[in-house]
Motif scaffolding. Structure first.
Motif, mmCIF file in Angstrom:
data_model
loop_
_atom_site.group_PDB
_atom_site.id
_atom_site.type_symbol
_atom_site.label_atom_id
_atom_site.label_comp_id
_atom_site.label_asym_id
_atom_site.label_seq_id
_atom_site.Cartn_x
_atom_site.Cartn_y
_atom_site.Cartn_z
ATOM 1 N N HIS A 1 1.658 -11.713 0.987
ATOM 2 C CA HIS A 1 1.750 -12.025 -0.449
ATOM 3 C C HIS A 1 1.784 -10.705 -1.225
ATOM 4 O O HIS A 1 0.820 -9.940 -1.201
ATOM 5 N N PHE A 2 2.889 -10.433 -1.907
ATOM 6 C CA PHE A 2 3.100 -9.153 -2.565
ATOM 7 C C PHE A 2 2.719 -9.218 -4.040
ATOM 8 O O PHE A 2 3.039 -10.189 -4.738
ATOM 9 N N SER A 3 2.074 -8.161 -4.539
ATOM 10 C CA SER A 3 1.809 -8.055 -5.974
ATOM 11 C C SER A 3 3.111 -7.791 -6.707
ATOM 12 O O SER A 3 4.105 -7.354 -6.121
ATOM 13 N N SER A 4 3.119 -8.049 -8.003
ATOM 14 C CA SER A 4 4.356 -7.934 -8.774
ATOM 15 C C SER A 4 4.873 -6.504 -8.851
ATOM 16 O O SER A 4 6.077 -6.285 -9.014
ATOM 17 N N ASP A 5 3.977 -5.509 -8.728
ATOM 18 C CA ASP A 5 4.440 -4.127 -8.786
ATOM 19 C C ASP A 5 4.756 -3.549 -7.408
ATOM 20 O O ASP A 5 5.182 -2.400 -7.286
ATOM 21 N N GLY A 6 4.527 -4.340 -6.360
ATOM 22 C CA GLY A 6 4.878 -3.925 -5.013
ATOM 23 C C GLY A 6 3.889 -2.985 -4.348
ATOM 24 O O GLY A 6 4.079 -2.596 -3.189
ATOM 25 N N THR A 7 2.794 -2.637 -5.028
ATOM 26 C CA THR A 7 1.851 -1.684 -4.448
ATOM 27 C C THR A 7 0.858 -2.338 -3.492
ATOM 28 O O THR A 7 0.250 -1.656 -2.666
ATOM 29 N N THR A 8 0.695 -3.660 -3.609
ATOM 30 C CA THR A 8 -0.356 -4.347 -2.866
ATOM 31 C C THR A 8 0.214 -5.535 -2.103
ATOM 32 O O THR A 8 1.040 -6.280 -2.630
ATOM 33 N N VAL A 9 -0.249 -5.701 -0.863
ATOM 34 C CA VAL A 9 0.150 -6.840 -0.046
ATOM 35 C C VAL A 9 -1.110 -7.494 0.515
ATOM 36 O O VAL A 9 -1.917 -6.821 1.175
#
Length: 383
Positions: free
Chosen positions: A72-80
Protein backbone atom coordinates in the motif's frame (compact mmCIF):
# COMPACT_ATOMS: atom_id res chain seq x y z
CA UNK A 1 -3.04 -30.65 5.67
CA UNK A 2 0.60 -29.82 4.98
CA UNK A 3 2.88 -29.78 8.03
CA UNK A 4 4.25 -26.28 8.82
CA UNK A 5 7.80 -25.85 7.62
CA UNK A 6 10.64 -23.73 8.93
CA UNK A 7 12.00 -20.62 7.29
CA UNK A 8 15.54 -20.83 5.92
CA UNK A 9 15.93 -17.40 7.51
CA UNK A 10 15.40 -18.97 10.95
CA UNK A 11 19.16 -19.28 11.11
CA UNK A 12 19.45 -21.08 14.44
CA UNK A 13 17.00 -23.78 13.31
CA UNK A 14 18.62 -24.11 9.88
CA UNK A 15 22.12 -24.52 11.31
CA UNK A 16 20.94 -27.00 13.93
CA UNK A 17 19.21 -29.18 11.33
CA UNK A 18 22.21 -29.08 9.01
CA UNK A 19 24.53 -30.16 11.80
CA UNK A 20 22.12 -32.92 12.85
CA UNK A 21 22.52 -34.32 9.34
CA UNK A 22 26.30 -34.06 9.51
CA UNK A 23 26.45 -30.95 7.29
CA UNK A 24 28.63 -27.97 8.21
CA UNK A 25 26.47 -25.04 9.25
CA UNK A 26 28.52 -22.66 7.11
CA UNK A 27 26.26 -23.75 4.22
CA UNK A 28 23.41 -21.81 5.89
CA UNK A 29 24.69 -18.49 4.55
CA UNK A 30 24.96 -19.89 1.01
CA UNK A 31 21.36 -21.16 1.22
CA UNK A 32 20.01 -17.84 2.51
CA UNK A 33 22.00 -15.73 0.03
CA UNK A 34 20.88 -17.79 -2.97
CA UNK A 35 17.21 -17.70 -1.99
CA UNK A 36 17.35 -13.98 -1.25
CA UNK A 37 18.67 -13.39 -4.77
CA UNK A 38 16.31 -15.88 -6.46
CA UNK A 39 12.77 -15.02 -5.40
CA UNK A 40 11.04 -18.04 -6.97
CA UNK A 41 13.60 -20.69 -6.00
CA UNK A 42 12.93 -23.40 -3.41
CA UNK A 43 15.49 -24.46 -0.78
CA UNK A 44 16.17 -27.81 -2.47
CA UNK A 45 17.07 -25.93 -5.67
CA UNK A 46 20.12 -24.21 -4.16
CA UNK A 47 23.15 -25.46 -6.11
CA UNK A 48 26.46 -26.92 -4.88
CA UNK A 49 25.30 -28.22 -1.51
CA UNK A 50 26.20 -31.59 0.04
CA UNK A 51 23.81 -34.30 -1.19
CA UNK A 52 22.48 -34.90 2.31
CA UNK A 53 21.19 -31.32 2.44
CA UNK A 54 18.58 -31.71 -0.30
CA UNK A 55 16.10 -34.13 1.34
CA UNK A 56 16.36 -32.09 4.55
CA UNK A 57 15.62 -28.82 2.79
CA UNK A 58 12.79 -30.33 0.75
CA UNK A 59 11.00 -31.81 3.77
CA UNK A 60 11.64 -29.25 6.52
CA UNK A 61 12.23 -25.78 5.04
CA UNK A 62 10.68 -23.11 2.82
CA UNK A 63 12.35 -20.14 1.19
CA UNK A 64 9.80 -17.96 3.00
CA UNK A 65 7.03 -19.17 5.28
CA UNK A 66 5.17 -15.88 4.89
CA UNK A 67 3.52 -14.19 1.93
CA UNK A 68 3.43 -10.55 0.93
CA UNK A 69 -0.30 -10.01 0.43
CA UNK A 70 -0.60 -6.24 -0.13
CA UNK A 71 1.69 -3.29 -0.88
CA UNK A 72 0.00 0.00 0.00
CA UNK A 73 1.74 3.16 -1.25
CA UNK A 74 1.42 6.65 0.24
CA UNK A 75 0.33 9.39 -2.13
CA UNK A 76 3.81 10.93 -2.25
CA UNK A 77 5.49 7.59 -2.92
CA UNK A 78 7.87 7.81 0.04
CA UNK A 79 6.14 5.18 2.17
CA UNK A 80 4.96 1.63 1.52
CA UNK A 81 2.96 -0.38 4.04
CA UNK A 82 3.26 -4.15 3.65
CA UNK A 83 0.63 -6.65 4.78
CA UNK A 84 2.41 -9.95 5.40
CA UNK A 85 0.56 -13.21 6.09
CA UNK A 86 2.20 -15.95 8.16
CA UNK A 87 1.73 -19.63 7.43
CA UNK A 88 -0.62 -19.92 10.43
CA UNK A 89 -2.98 -17.39 8.80
CA UNK A 90 -2.15 -14.48 11.08
CA UNK A 91 -0.83 -11.22 9.61
CA UNK A 92 1.47 -8.36 10.52
CA UNK A 93 2.33 -5.03 8.97
CA UNK A 94 5.72 -3.58 8.07
CA UNK A 95 6.51 -0.14 6.66
CA UNK A 96 9.20 0.99 4.21
CA UNK A 97 10.11 4.69 4.48
CA UNK A 98 12.21 6.15 1.68
CA UNK A 99 14.42 9.12 2.46
CA UNK A 100 16.53 11.32 0.22
CA UNK A 101 19.48 12.32 2.37
CA UNK A 102 20.62 14.86 -0.24
CA UNK A 103 17.40 16.92 -0.28
CA UNK A 104 16.98 20.18 1.59
CA UNK A 105 19.16 21.51 4.41
CA UNK A 106 20.27 19.89 7.65
CA UNK A 107 22.29 21.29 10.57
CA UNK A 108 22.50 24.62 8.74
CA UNK A 109 24.10 23.24 5.59
CA UNK A 110 23.70 20.80 2.71
CA UNK A 111 22.66 17.27 3.59
CA UNK A 112 25.26 14.57 3.12
CA UNK A 113 24.58 11.06 1.84
CA UNK A 114 22.32 9.49 -0.74
CA UNK A 115 18.76 8.14 -1.08
CA UNK A 116 18.12 5.31 1.37
CA UNK A 117 15.27 3.39 2.95
CA UNK A 118 14.30 2.44 6.50
CA UNK A 119 12.19 -0.63 7.29
CA UNK A 120 9.89 -0.63 10.31
CA UNK A 121 9.38 -4.25 11.38
CA UNK A 122 6.94 -6.01 13.70
CA UNK A 123 7.98 -8.47 16.39
CA UNK A 124 4.56 -9.73 17.50
CA UNK A 125 1.04 -10.14 16.13
CA UNK A 126 -0.74 -7.45 18.12
CA UNK A 127 0.59 -6.22 21.46
CA UNK A 128 -0.26 -6.62 25.13
CA UNK A 129 1.17 -3.30 26.35
CA UNK A 130 -2.07 -1.39 25.68
CA UNK A 131 -0.61 2.05 24.91
CA UNK A 132 -3.65 4.29 24.74
CA UNK A 133 -2.49 6.14 21.61
CA UNK A 134 -1.61 3.03 19.61
CA UNK A 135 -3.90 1.09 17.25
CA UNK A 136 -1.88 -2.11 17.64
CA UNK A 137 -2.81 -2.21 21.32
CA UNK A 138 -6.50 -2.54 20.40
CA UNK A 139 -5.72 -5.97 18.89
CA UNK A 140 -4.36 -7.47 22.10
CA UNK A 141 -1.52 -9.97 21.84
CA UNK A 142 -2.27 -12.74 19.36
CA UNK A 143 1.17 -14.32 19.20
CA UNK A 144 4.94 -13.95 18.93
CA UNK A 145 6.75 -14.03 15.61
CA UNK A 146 9.61 -16.48 15.13
CA UNK A 147 13.07 -15.18 14.29
CA UNK A 148 12.52 -16.35 10.72
CA UNK A 149 9.20 -14.50 10.41
CA UNK A 150 10.83 -11.29 11.64
CA UNK A 151 13.71 -11.62 9.17
CA UNK A 152 11.29 -12.43 6.33
CA UNK A 153 9.88 -8.90 6.64
CA UNK A 154 13.34 -7.73 5.58
CA UNK A 155 13.36 -10.30 2.76
CA UNK A 156 10.06 -9.02 1.35
CA UNK A 157 11.14 -5.38 1.72
CA UNK A 158 14.55 -5.95 0.12
CA UNK A 159 12.80 -7.21 -3.00
CA UNK A 160 11.05 -3.83 -3.24
CA UNK A 161 14.01 -1.55 -2.46
CA UNK A 162 17.43 -1.82 -0.78
CA UNK A 163 17.10 -1.38 2.99
CA UNK A 164 19.76 0.51 4.93
CA UNK A 165 18.12 1.07 8.34
CA UNK A 166 15.80 -1.15 10.40
CA UNK A 167 13.63 0.00 13.30
CA UNK A 168 11.73 -2.37 15.58
CA UNK A 169 8.85 0.07 15.97
CA UNK A 170 6.08 -1.90 14.29
CA UNK A 171 3.52 -4.17 15.91
CA UNK A 172 4.43 -5.64 19.30
CA UNK A 173 6.86 -5.05 22.18
CA UNK A 174 10.23 -6.40 20.95
CA UNK A 175 11.59 -7.04 24.43
CA UNK A 176 8.62 -9.31 25.20
CA UNK A 177 9.73 -11.56 22.32
CA UNK A 178 13.35 -11.22 23.27
CA UNK A 179 15.07 -14.39 22.06
CA UNK A 180 13.42 -14.29 18.63
CA UNK A 181 14.28 -10.61 18.22
CA UNK A 182 17.91 -11.17 19.25
CA UNK A 183 18.22 -14.09 16.81
CA UNK A 184 16.58 -12.07 14.02
CA UNK A 185 18.93 -9.12 14.51
CA UNK A 186 21.96 -11.41 14.52
CA UNK A 187 20.79 -12.77 11.15
CA UNK A 188 20.17 -9.27 9.81
CA UNK A 189 23.68 -8.21 10.76
CA UNK A 190 25.22 -11.46 9.47
CA UNK A 191 26.79 -12.30 6.10
CA UNK A 192 23.55 -12.62 4.14
CA UNK A 193 22.12 -9.13 4.80
CA UNK A 194 25.15 -7.33 6.29
CA UNK A 195 23.09 -4.60 7.98
CA UNK A 196 25.31 -2.61 10.33
CA UNK A 197 24.25 -2.97 14.00
CA UNK A 198 24.40 0.84 14.26
CA UNK A 199 21.66 1.01 11.60
CA UNK A 200 19.23 -1.04 13.73
CA UNK A 201 17.08 0.57 16.43
CA UNK A 202 15.02 -1.41 18.93
CA UNK A 203 12.11 0.41 20.60
CA UNK A 204 10.60 -0.55 23.95
CA UNK A 205 8.11 0.85 26.45
CA UNK A 206 10.61 -0.19 29.11
CA UNK A 207 11.05 -3.88 29.98
CA UNK A 208 13.80 -3.31 32.54
CA UNK A 209 15.37 -6.80 32.79
CA UNK A 210 15.81 -6.96 29.01
CA UNK A 211 17.19 -3.42 28.78
CA UNK A 212 19.89 -4.45 31.23
CA UNK A 213 20.96 -7.40 29.05
CA UNK A 214 20.62 -5.69 25.67
CA UNK A 215 24.07 -4.10 25.53
CA UNK A 216 25.70 -7.51 26.01
CA UNK A 217 23.39 -9.49 23.73
CA UNK A 218 23.25 -6.97 20.86
CA UNK A 219 26.33 -4.73 20.97
CA UNK A 220 26.18 -1.76 18.65
CA UNK A 221 22.38 -1.80 18.24
CA UNK A 222 20.50 1.39 19.18
CA UNK A 223 17.89 1.54 21.93
CA UNK A 224 14.76 3.71 21.80
CA UNK A 225 12.59 4.24 24.87
CA UNK A 226 8.90 5.11 24.54
CA UNK A 227 8.67 7.59 27.42
CA UNK A 228 5.64 9.83 26.64
CA UNK A 229 5.49 11.38 30.13
CA UNK A 230 7.94 12.65 32.78
CA UNK A 231 6.04 11.31 35.80
CA UNK A 232 4.99 7.82 36.80
CA UNK A 233 1.34 8.79 37.25
CA UNK A 234 0.89 10.38 33.82
CA UNK A 235 2.94 7.69 32.13
CA UNK A 236 0.66 4.99 33.53
CA UNK A 237 -2.34 6.81 32.06
CA UNK A 238 -0.79 6.85 28.60
CA UNK A 239 1.13 3.56 28.80
CA UNK A 240 -0.74 1.23 31.20
CA UNK A 241 2.08 -1.34 31.12
CA UNK A 242 4.26 1.25 32.86
CA UNK A 243 2.67 0.18 36.13
CA UNK A 244 5.03 -2.81 36.11
CA UNK A 245 8.16 -0.65 35.89
CA UNK A 246 8.73 2.37 38.11
CA UNK A 247 10.03 5.38 36.18
CA UNK A 248 12.98 5.91 38.56
CA UNK A 249 14.09 2.30 38.08
CA UNK A 250 13.48 2.56 34.33
CA UNK A 251 15.75 5.59 33.98
CA UNK A 252 18.36 3.83 36.11
CA UNK A 253 18.23 0.93 33.62
CA UNK A 254 18.66 3.42 30.76
CA UNK A 255 21.71 4.85 32.52
CA UNK A 256 23.13 1.33 32.91
CA UNK A 257 22.55 0.67 29.21
CA UNK A 258 24.26 3.93 28.22
CA UNK A 259 27.22 3.10 30.44
CA UNK A 260 27.57 -0.44 29.13
CA UNK A 261 26.91 0.29 25.45
CA UNK A 262 28.59 3.71 25.19
CA UNK A 263 25.67 4.72 22.94
CA UNK A 264 23.02 7.41 23.11
CA UNK A 265 19.42 6.39 23.75
CA UNK A 266 16.58 7.62 21.58
CA UNK A 267 13.66 8.93 23.72
CA UNK A 268 10.25 8.86 22.00
CA UNK A 269 7.53 11.22 23.17
CA UNK A 270 4.07 11.28 21.57
CA UNK A 271 2.73 14.86 21.67
CA UNK A 272 -0.93 14.62 22.69
CA UNK A 273 -2.90 17.86 22.84
CA UNK A 274 -3.80 19.00 26.40
CA UNK A 275 -2.49 15.73 27.85
CA UNK A 276 1.31 15.78 27.92
CA UNK A 277 2.32 18.87 25.96
CA UNK A 278 2.26 21.71 28.51
CA UNK A 279 5.24 23.96 29.22
CA UNK A 280 5.25 22.69 32.81
CA UNK A 281 5.66 19.12 31.57
CA UNK A 282 8.36 20.28 29.15
CA UNK A 283 10.38 21.48 32.13
CA UNK A 284 9.84 18.15 33.86
CA UNK A 285 10.95 16.23 30.76
CA UNK A 286 14.00 18.47 30.44
CA UNK A 287 14.95 17.95 34.08
CA UNK A 288 14.53 14.18 33.70
CA UNK A 289 16.73 13.97 30.60
CA UNK A 290 19.28 16.66 31.44
CA UNK A 291 22.89 15.40 31.54
CA UNK A 292 21.87 12.06 30.02
CA UNK A 293 23.21 10.91 26.64
CA UNK A 294 19.86 10.94 24.85
CA UNK A 295 18.09 12.31 21.79
CA UNK A 296 14.47 13.34 22.37
CA UNK A 297 12.08 12.71 19.47
CA UNK A 298 8.79 14.64 19.72
CA UNK A 299 6.13 12.81 17.70
CA UNK A 300 2.84 14.56 16.87
CA UNK A 301 -0.05 12.23 17.70
CA UNK A 302 -1.51 10.40 14.70
CA UNK A 303 -5.26 9.65 14.51
CA UNK A 304 -6.03 6.05 15.45
CA UNK A 305 -9.06 3.87 16.16
CA UNK A 306 -8.50 3.74 19.91
CA UNK A 307 -10.93 4.48 22.73
CA UNK A 308 -8.91 7.46 23.92
CA UNK A 309 -10.25 10.84 22.83
CA UNK A 310 -6.89 12.24 21.81
CA UNK A 311 -5.88 14.99 19.43
CA UNK A 312 -2.53 16.11 18.09
CA UNK A 313 -0.75 18.97 19.85
CA UNK A 314 -0.84 22.34 18.12
CA UNK A 315 2.32 23.25 16.23
CA UNK A 316 2.99 26.20 18.52
CA UNK A 317 2.75 23.91 21.57
CA UNK A 318 5.23 21.48 20.05
CA UNK A 319 7.62 24.29 19.14
CA UNK A 320 7.41 25.75 22.65
CA UNK A 321 7.96 22.31 24.20
CA UNK A 322 10.99 21.72 21.98
CA UNK A 323 12.43 25.18 22.69
CA UNK A 324 12.27 24.67 26.46
CA UNK A 325 13.96 21.27 26.22
CA UNK A 326 16.74 22.63 24.02
CA UNK A 327 17.42 26.05 25.44
CA UNK A 328 16.77 25.56 29.15
CA UNK A 329 18.07 22.00 29.59
CA UNK A 330 20.46 21.63 26.63
CA UNK A 331 18.88 18.36 25.58
CA UNK A 332 18.83 17.55 21.87
CA UNK A 333 15.19 17.55 20.77
CA UNK A 334 13.79 17.10 17.28
CA UNK A 335 10.25 16.92 15.90
CA UNK A 336 9.35 13.91 13.77
CA UNK A 337 7.51 14.74 10.57
CA UNK A 338 5.36 11.72 9.96
CA UNK A 339 5.46 9.56 6.83
CA UNK A 340 2.64 7.28 5.68
CA UNK A 341 -0.18 8.83 7.68
CA UNK A 342 -2.49 8.69 4.66
CA UNK A 343 -2.13 4.89 4.55
CA UNK A 344 -2.23 4.40 8.36
CA UNK A 345 1.47 3.61 8.30
CA UNK A 346 2.69 6.29 10.72
CA UNK A 347 3.60 5.93 14.38
CA UNK A 348 0.83 4.25 16.40
CA UNK A 349 -1.34 3.46 13.39
CA UNK A 350 -0.42 -0.15 12.60
CA UNK A 351 -3.30 -2.59 13.02
CA UNK A 352 -4.71 -5.13 10.61
CA UNK A 353 -7.66 -3.57 8.82
CA UNK A 354 -9.01 -2.68 5.42
CA UNK A 355 -6.44 -1.29 3.00
CA UNK A 356 -8.06 1.92 1.83
CA UNK A 357 -6.32 5.22 1.28
CA UNK A 358 -7.32 7.88 3.83
CA UNK A 359 -7.86 11.01 1.74
CA UNK A 360 -8.48 13.09 4.87
CA UNK A 361 -4.73 13.04 5.55
CA UNK A 362 -3.07 13.76 2.21
CA UNK A 363 0.65 13.10 2.26
CA UNK A 364 3.04 15.84 1.28
CA UNK A 365 6.66 15.10 0.44
CA UNK A 366 9.14 16.93 2.67
CA UNK A 367 12.68 17.98 1.84
CA UNK A 368 13.46 18.66 5.50
CA UNK A 369 12.86 15.22 6.95
CA UNK A 370 15.68 13.56 8.91
CA UNK A 371 15.58 9.78 9.12
CA UNK A 372 16.62 7.54 12.01
CA UNK A 373 20.23 7.57 10.88
CA UNK A 374 20.52 11.37 10.99
CA UNK A 375 18.80 11.58 14.36
CA UNK A 376 21.58 9.60 15.98
CA UNK A 377 24.58 10.96 14.10
CA UNK A 378 24.13 14.54 12.90
CA UNK A 379 24.73 17.69 14.88
CA UNK A 380 21.84 19.60 16.45
CA UNK A 381 19.67 21.48 13.98
CA UNK A 382 19.25 25.11 14.88
CA UNK A 383 15.70 26.08 15.81
Amino acid sequence: MEEPKFSVFDEVKLKAELERCGIKHLHAVAIQSYLLAHKDAEPHEVPDLPKAAYPLLRSHFKSTTSKLKVEHFSSDGTTVKLLIEMQNGQSVESVIMRHDATAGLYAGGPRQGSPRATLCVSSQVGCQMGCTFCATGTMGLKGNLSAGEIVEQLVHATRITPIRNIVFMGMGEPLNNYQAVVQAIKTMTGHCFSVSPSHITLSTVGVIPRILSLATDLPGVNLALSLHAPTQELRCQIVPAARAYNLVKLMAAVDSYIGASKRKVFIEYIMIGDVNDSEELAHQVGALLQDRQVVLNLIPYNPTLTKADYKASREESIHSFQKIIREVYNVRAIVRREMGQDIAGACGQLAIGEYKKDSSHPQKASTDLPDIEELFTASVRKP
